[in-house]
Design a protein around this motif. Structure first.
Motif, PDB file in Angstrom:
ATOM      1  N   ASP A 331       2.054   1.614   3.783  1.00 17.35           N
ATOM      2  CA  ASP A 331       1.700   2.439   2.637  1.00 17.35           C
ATOM      3  C   ASP A 331       0.220   2.237   2.329  1.00 17.35           C
ATOM      4  OD1 ASP A 331       1.290   3.606   0.211  1.00 17.35           O
ATOM      5  OD2 ASP A 331       2.945   2.596  -0.829  1.00 17.35           O
ATOM      6  N   ILE A 332      -0.597   3.265   2.645  1.00 19.10           N
ATOM      7  CA  ILE A 332      -2.046   3.093   2.525  1.00 19.10           C
ATOM      8  C   ILE A 332      -2.521   3.125   1.079  1.00 19.10           C
ATOM      9  CG2 ILE A 332      -2.506   4.007   4.834  1.00 19.10           C
ATOM     10  CD1 ILE A 332      -3.415   6.633   3.507  1.00 19.10           C
ATOM     11  N   ALA A 333      -1.615   3.442   0.141  1.00 18.57           N
ATOM     12  CA  ALA A 333      -2.022   3.456  -1.262  1.00 18.57           C
ATOM     13  C   ALA A 333      -1.632   2.155  -1.968  1.00 18.57           C
ATOM     14  CB  ALA A 333      -1.398   4.650  -1.980  1.00 18.57           C
ATOM     15  N   ALA A 334      -0.862   1.289  -1.289  1.00 24.02           N
ATOM     16  CA  ALA A 334      -0.377   0.062  -1.937  1.00 24.02           C
ATOM     17  C   ALA A 334      -1.485  -0.971  -2.079  1.00 24.02           C
ATOM     18  CB  ALA A 334       0.771  -0.523  -1.116  1.00 24.02           C
ATOM     19  N   ASP A 335      -1.374  -1.836  -3.087  1.00 25.15           N
ATOM     20  CA  ASP A 335      -2.285  -2.976  -3.202  1.00 25.15           C
ATOM     21  C   ASP A 335      -1.659  -4.153  -2.479  1.00 25.15           C
ATOM     22  OD1 ASP A 335      -4.522  -2.092  -4.662  1.00 25.15           O
ATOM     23  OD2 ASP A 335      -3.228  -1.912  -6.436  1.00 25.15           O
ATOM     24  N   ARG A 336      -2.396  -4.706  -1.515  1.00 30.52           N
ATOM     25  CA  ARG A 336      -1.841  -5.776  -0.682  1.00 30.52           C
ATOM     26  C   ARG A 336      -2.713  -7.010  -0.740  1.00 30.52           C
ATOM     27  NH1 ARG A 336       3.098  -3.599   0.735  1.00 30.52           N
ATOM     28  NH2 ARG A 336       2.866  -1.788   2.118  1.00 30.52           N
ATOM     29  N   LYS A 337      -2.124  -8.145  -0.422  1.00 25.65           N
ATOM     30  CA  LYS A 337      -2.940  -9.347  -0.217  1.00 25.65           C
ATOM     31  C   LYS A 337      -3.722  -9.186   1.095  1.00 25.65           C
ATOM     32  CE  LYS A 337      -1.570 -13.421  -1.573  1.00 25.65           C
ATOM     33  NZ  LYS A 337      -0.830 -14.674  -1.803  1.00 25.65           N
ATOM     34  N   PRO A 338      -4.829  -9.937   1.243  1.00 24.16           N
ATOM     35  CA  PRO A 338      -5.669  -9.769   2.444  1.00 24.16           C
ATOM     36  C   PRO A 338      -4.925 -10.093   3.743  1.00 24.16           C
ATOM     37  CG  PRO A 338      -6.714 -11.251   0.832  1.00 24.16           C
ATOM     38  CD  PRO A 338      -5.352 -10.944   0.321  1.00 24.16           C
ATOM     39  N   HIS A 339      -5.274  -9.370   4.812  1.00 20.33           N
ATOM     40  CA  HIS A 339      -4.723  -9.657   6.147  1.00 20.33           C
ATOM     41  C   HIS A 339      -5.665 -10.614   6.890  1.00 20.33           C
ATOM     42  CE1 HIS A 339      -7.888  -7.285   7.967  1.00 20.33           C
ATOM     43  NE2 HIS A 339      -7.693  -6.391   7.011  1.00 20.33           N
ATOM     44  N   PHE A 340      -5.266 -11.006   8.116  1.00 16.34           N
ATOM     45  CA  PHE A 340      -6.071 -11.963   8.874  1.00 16.34           C
ATOM     46  C   PHE A 340      -6.674 -11.347  10.128  1.00 16.34           C
ATOM     47  CE2 PHE A 340      -2.610 -14.283   6.694  1.00 16.34           C
ATOM     48  CZ  PHE A 340      -3.406 -14.827   5.689  1.00 16.34           C
TER      49      PHE A 340
END
Ligand code: HEM
Ligand code: HEM
Ligand code: SF4
Lengths: 401, 62
Positions: A331-340
């Motif tokens: 979901d490109i509109a979601a707020d996510r924690k950072p990836h690695f």
């Protein structure tokens, strides 16, 4: 050894087995049982929290430095060059190079290149749009990644095939035939050295307002980059930025073809380009593991890790960890924690502002002009452990203005 | 000069400690510690730290 019982119970993977897949259900199931697995290459870390902490752990160093030596290559131009990379340096030596190079990679400088990234993406798409199909890697991802580098280096964009060809040859060193390929690799290295030397000499004669000039100008107090370090710095840009960006764009296309509603959303809301890049790199990163090596014996969450142990941080497994992200969704509109996907800590990708910026311009333009993309068959892929991506990705789509 | 770090964003990458070692340091555990009101002589380096922070968590005020 407090960790003995846990050690024996840990899942095991043979990561050199051609049928092993780092993004497989088997890895995800192992993640539900244990935060780590054992492999024939050392430890594999599977969960978000542990990957996040170990990525920056003071007892670990970057783990790629020993690769040529593991393959019996301890001297010659290639071994020297490898040792010169910022990725393979540690401590104050590493920090000095980062300090000198960072300003050339500043988000302020890169912001000025956005219109050129847009024009480039538009030009490439116009080359194939009306036919309603393309081979996405050779017609878009590869020329886009190589020409972004040409733009940064301030060389004619028409010279991109040189970058692509020599870089592919040197990339042979990643493979298990590294020893046989060494004469070819060293010849390609010599070509690129000559190329870089010429660029540096040119900017010393007359500065421009560009990336190479920023590197040439770089200094701290009385310290500055030597000509050799400058040359290695330019090669870094080519090797650190070309394959990675090409592969990540190909993986983005793969992910969006599986989520057509998200592609349509991106076409309608181009301002989501930046978040789209983050979401793709979370669930489908090109760098599927980031390598570390233990500097000394230490204990982490009851697990004893001996000096010299290789630790692979599995970025996709961490990025889809249900403890942090819940049930799988894209979901490109979601707020996510950072990836690695750009690693982390002292070695955090130096070029991430460039990569983020160029990909977040390219994806919305592609989405707007190529509606409903679908795989057209005939795909070829790199192995999916290490650095992965499509080699060929034929697609069809409905052209739009 | 005030140096503010948004700890909700900070991921302890330590790039700031490389750019401005007098103002920012990583402790034994690899966690960020920093001087919230450093000497004016640190301004250039502190601004560079704010610039390089991968998650843009650093704010320099007045
Ligand atoms: C999508 C594109 C890219 C991806 C996925 C990527 C990923 C990464 C990763 C995973 C690392 C290792 C970090 C670690 O060990 O923790 C890294 C390091 C590095 N990358 Fe990137 N990168 C990309 C683009 C670029 C570009 C465009 C450049 C140059 C302009 C670049 C230059 C570097 C350099 C110099 C390092 C070594 C930094 C150090 O050791 O201090 N990368 N990158
Ligand atoms: C300076 C430019 C380069 C940068 C920044 C770079 C970055 C990376 C990154 C991000 C990874 C995966 C993450 C990791 O293992 O920590 C990696 C792994 C690796 N790269 Fe590169 N790369 C560069 C150029 C090259 C070139 C030219 C070669 C081959 C000659 C190469 C050989 C390798 C090898 C052998 C690995 C380890 C793969 C593994 O662990 O299985 N790299 N590099
Ligand atoms: S560079 Fe940014 S993320 Fe890293 S420790 Fe400093 S403030 Fe935190």
């Amino acid at each position: 050894m407090t960790g003995t019982a846990a050690v024996d119970a840990a899942p095991y993977f043979d990561v050199t087995d051609p049928s092993f897949s780092i993004k497989s259900a088997a890895v995800h199931e192992a993640r539900e049982r244990s935060w780590y697995a054992r492999t024939n290459y050392g430890l594999a870390v599977l969960r978000y929290e542990e990957v996040s902490r170990l990525l920056k752990h003071p007892k670990l160093r970057q783990g790629s430095a020993a690769w040529p030596a593991h393959n019996g290559i301890t001297e010659g131009p290639f071994a020297d060059w490898w040792a010169s990379w910022v990725l393979n340096k540690e401590g104050e030596e590493h920090h000095r190079l980062r300090r000198l190079m960072n300003p050339a990679f500043s988000p302020k400088l890169i912001g000025g290149l956005v219109p050129r990234f847009q024009a480039l993406a538009g030009e490439l798409i116009d080359g194939f749009r009306e036919s309603g199909g393309c081979e996405f890697v050779s017609e878009f991802a590869e020329p886009y990644a190589a020409r972004v580098i040409a733009i940064m280096l301030g060389i004619p964009e028409s010279e991109w095939p040189v970058i692509a060809r020599e870089s592919a040859t040197i990339g042979l060193a990643m493979g298990v035939t590294i020893r046989q390929d060494m004469p070819k690799i060293e010849a390609a290295l010599a070509n690129l050295y000559a190329y870089a030397d010429e660029l540096i000499a040119d900017r010393r004669r007359g500065e421009r307002d560009d990336f190479v000039s920023a590197l040439v100008r770089a200094h701290r107090d009385s310290d500055s980059l030597s000509d050799t370090e400058l040359r290695d710095g330019l090669l870094l840009l080519i090797f650190g930025g070309f394959d990675t960006t090409r592969n990540q764009l190909g993986l983005a296309m793969q992910t969006f073809m599986r989520h057509p509603d998200q592609w349509r959303l991106l076409a309608e809301r181009p301002e989501l380009g930046g978040k789209a890049v983050e979401e793709v790199m979370r669930v489908n990163p090109t760098v599927t593991w980031v390598t570390r090596e233990a500097r000394e014996d230490f204990t982490f969450q009851d697990l004893d890790i001996a000096a010299g142990t290789t630790v692979h941080l599995f970025s996709e497994s961490a990025g889809t960890d249900p403890r942090v992200f819940g049930e799988y969704s894209f979901d490109i509109a979601a707020d996510r924690k950072p990836h690695f996907g750009f690693g982390g800590g002292a070695h955090h990708c130096l070029g991430h502002f460039v990569a983020r910026s160029d990909m977040s311009e390219a994806l919305p333009l592609l989405a707007r002009r190529m509606r409903d993309p679908r795989p057209a068959g005939g795909e070829e892929w790199l192995p999916d452990s290490g650095n992965t991506g499509p080699v060929r990705l034929p697609i069809t789509f409905t052209p739009a203005a | 000069m005030k140096v503010i770090v948004d700890l909700a964003k900070c991921q302890d990458h330590g790039q700031c400690a490389i750019a401005a070692p007098v103002v920012f340091q990583m402790d034994e555990e690899g966690k960020l510690v920093w001087d919230g009101s450093p000497d004016e002589s640190q301004r250039l380096e502190a601004e560079e730290a704010a610039d390089v922070c991968p998650v843009q968590a650093i704010l320099i005020q007045d």
